[in-house]
Design a protein around this motif. Structure first.
Motif, short mmCIF file in Angstrom:
data_model
loop_
_atom_site.label_atom_id
_atom_site.label_comp_id
_atom_site.label_asym_id
_atom_site.label_seq_id
_atom_site.Cartn_x
_atom_site.Cartn_y
_atom_site.Cartn_z
N LEU A 225 0.84 -1.42 0.13
CA LEU A 225 0.09 0.23 -0.39
C LEU A 225 0.49 1.93 -0.05
O LEU A 225 1.39 2.02 0.67
N CYS A 226 1.22 1.28 -0.94
CA CYS A 226 2.14 3.26 -0.78
C CYS A 226 2.52 3.31 -2.57
O CYS A 226 2.92 2.55 -3.74
N GLY A 227 1.52 4.27 -3.22
CA GLY A 227 1.88 4.91 -4.39
C GLY A 227 1.66 6.21 -4.33
O GLY A 227 2.15 7.25 -3.56
N GLY A 228 1.59 6.76 -6.34
CA GLY A 228 1.13 8.19 -5.97
C GLY A 228 0.34 8.88 -4.86
O GLY A 228 1.06 10.24 -5.31
N ARG A 229 -0.73 8.27 -5.31
CA ARG A 229 -1.52 9.42 -3.89
C ARG A 229 -0.50 10.14 -2.63
O ARG A 229 -1.73 10.60 -2.13
N GLN A 230 -0.40 8.63 -1.78
CA GLN A 230 0.85 9.24 -0.96
C GLN A 230 2.06 9.73 -1.38
O GLN A 230 1.24 11.17 -0.26
N LEU A 231 2.00 10.32 -2.26
CA LEU A 231 3.16 12.02 -2.50
C LEU A 231 1.93 13.28 -2.79
O LEU A 231 1.99 14.49 -2.05
N THR A 232 1.37 12.69 -2.91
CA THR A 232 0.09 13.89 -3.30
C THR A 232 -0.30 14.11 -2.14
O THR A 232 -1.10 15.71 -1.36
#
Length: 357
Positions: A225-232
């Motif tokens: 559970l780690c992806g681009g939305r976490q950066l956003t």
């Protein structure tokens, strides 16, 4: 749905939780040519875990993608997620024909498929003789609920695309990864005994998918559970922006000078920790072959400094995936934009390659 080798163009359609991607491939001078492509965003929640929840939103995004791409072909290939497909390797007598195998699967469906036969579509492929019993053949059986297929086909039909095959996401990734490996000059020993395996790290909006490939097949998979939305989300919190504002700032740049140290590098390090944990779990549970090389794919794989930092911390070769390296590009297309989107286009490319490669 079986699809024979064809000279006509195919459109790979990849519907993820964040975007709709189209890629049209055709034949040219013995190779493949990119005829058109498009990427269009989806609203939050329209697709969850690669399953369509808001069909009207997906149809709207897909229509905008079709209009932008100016497709030559309307023949499309789409995929169900791995989680929606039931895959089994079964053994049948070597003397059975395709019709006999189909009848045998229907007769023994309760042994292999955990749903009533009238609720599923299935297909199969011969894998060759059984390694221990010469009078037996191994069969790859794949089944999926009809409702999942109907949702995808009706969505594409709404924008005038003819679904000529329904694939499985993992098979599309295997297809394009075999092409990626074959394109490497030094790939000749990659899959020899003792030569190690290749891992594909596919960083999506919500998940980081880790796949180990051996002999062109995925032999191990794990999602984090780690992806681009976490950066956003991190940008939104740190700079007190709305989620949409943070997303636009991430795509277009122009963030404050402290962005790299305060937000980007902590996220990159978290991502690398997830990849390291996936490697460790692979070695613990299934890792008979050492991973020698990482192929980075997905929308967040090209983050500044990510590949270099991953190489330094893992000691492994890490390269950005580009399935288009040896393909011709139609003169209408923006080559720079295509190259920037390439790492996120693996599934669409693998789908469009079906019956063309």
């Amino acid at each position: 749905m079986r699809l024979k080798r064809s000279s006509q163009g195919l459109v790979g359609v990849d519907i993820t939780s964040a975007t709709v991607k189209l890629l049209e491939l055709g034949r040219h001078a013995g190779g493949l040519r990119i005829d058109s492509y498009a990427v269009r965003p989806l609203r939050e929640g329209a697709v969850v875990e690669r399953r369509i929840r808001d069909k009207s939103e997906v149809v709207d995004a897909l229509q905008r993608a079709v209009e932008h791409a100016q497709l030559r072909s309307r023949r499309a290939v789409v995929a169900v997620p791995n989680s929606a497909a039931i895959t089994r390797v079964v053994s049948f007598p070597a003397s059975l024909s395709d019709d006999d195998i189909e009848a045998r699967i229907q007769m023994e469906s309760d042994k292999h498929i955990p749903f009533p036969l009238n609720e599923v579509a299935f297909d199969f492929q011969r894998l060759g003789r059984h390694p221990r019993y010469d009078d037996q053949q191994e069969i790859m059986l794949v089944a999926c609920r009809l409702q999942d297929i109907d949702t995808l086909t009706s969505t594409l039909d709404a924008v005038g695309l003819e679904v000529v095959a329904v694939d499985v996401e993992g098979f599309a990734l295997e297809r394009v990864c075999r092409a990626l490996q074959a394109s490497q000059d030094d790939e000749g020993d990659e899959d020899d005994e003792g030569g190690g395996s290749t891992a594909l790290v596919d960083i999506g909006a919500n998940l980081c998918a880790f796949h180990v490939l051996k002999g062109g097949r995925i032999v191990y998979s794990r999602d984090s559970l780690c992806g681009g939305r976490q950066l956003t989300d991190a940008i939104s919190r740190h700079y007190d922006m709305s989620f949409d504002e943070a997303g636009r700032a991430k795509r277009r740049g122009g963030l404050p000078d402290d962005y790299r140290q305060a937000v980007l590098l902590p996220f990159v390090d978290t991502l690398i920790q997830h990849i390291g944990r996936s490697l460790q779990l692979y070695y613990t549970s299934a890792g008979q072959q050492q991973v020698r090389r990482l192929i980075l794919a997905g929308g967040s794989s090209a983050l500044p400094g990510f590949a270099e930092r991953l190489r330094a911390q893992s000691g492994l070769e890490a390269t950005l995936a580009n399935p288009f390296t040896h393909m011709r590009v139609d003169s209408r297309l923006n080559v720079g934009a295509l190259a920037a989107d390439a790492p996120a286009m693996l599934t669409a490319c693998g789908l469009a390659m079906r019956a063309l490669s």
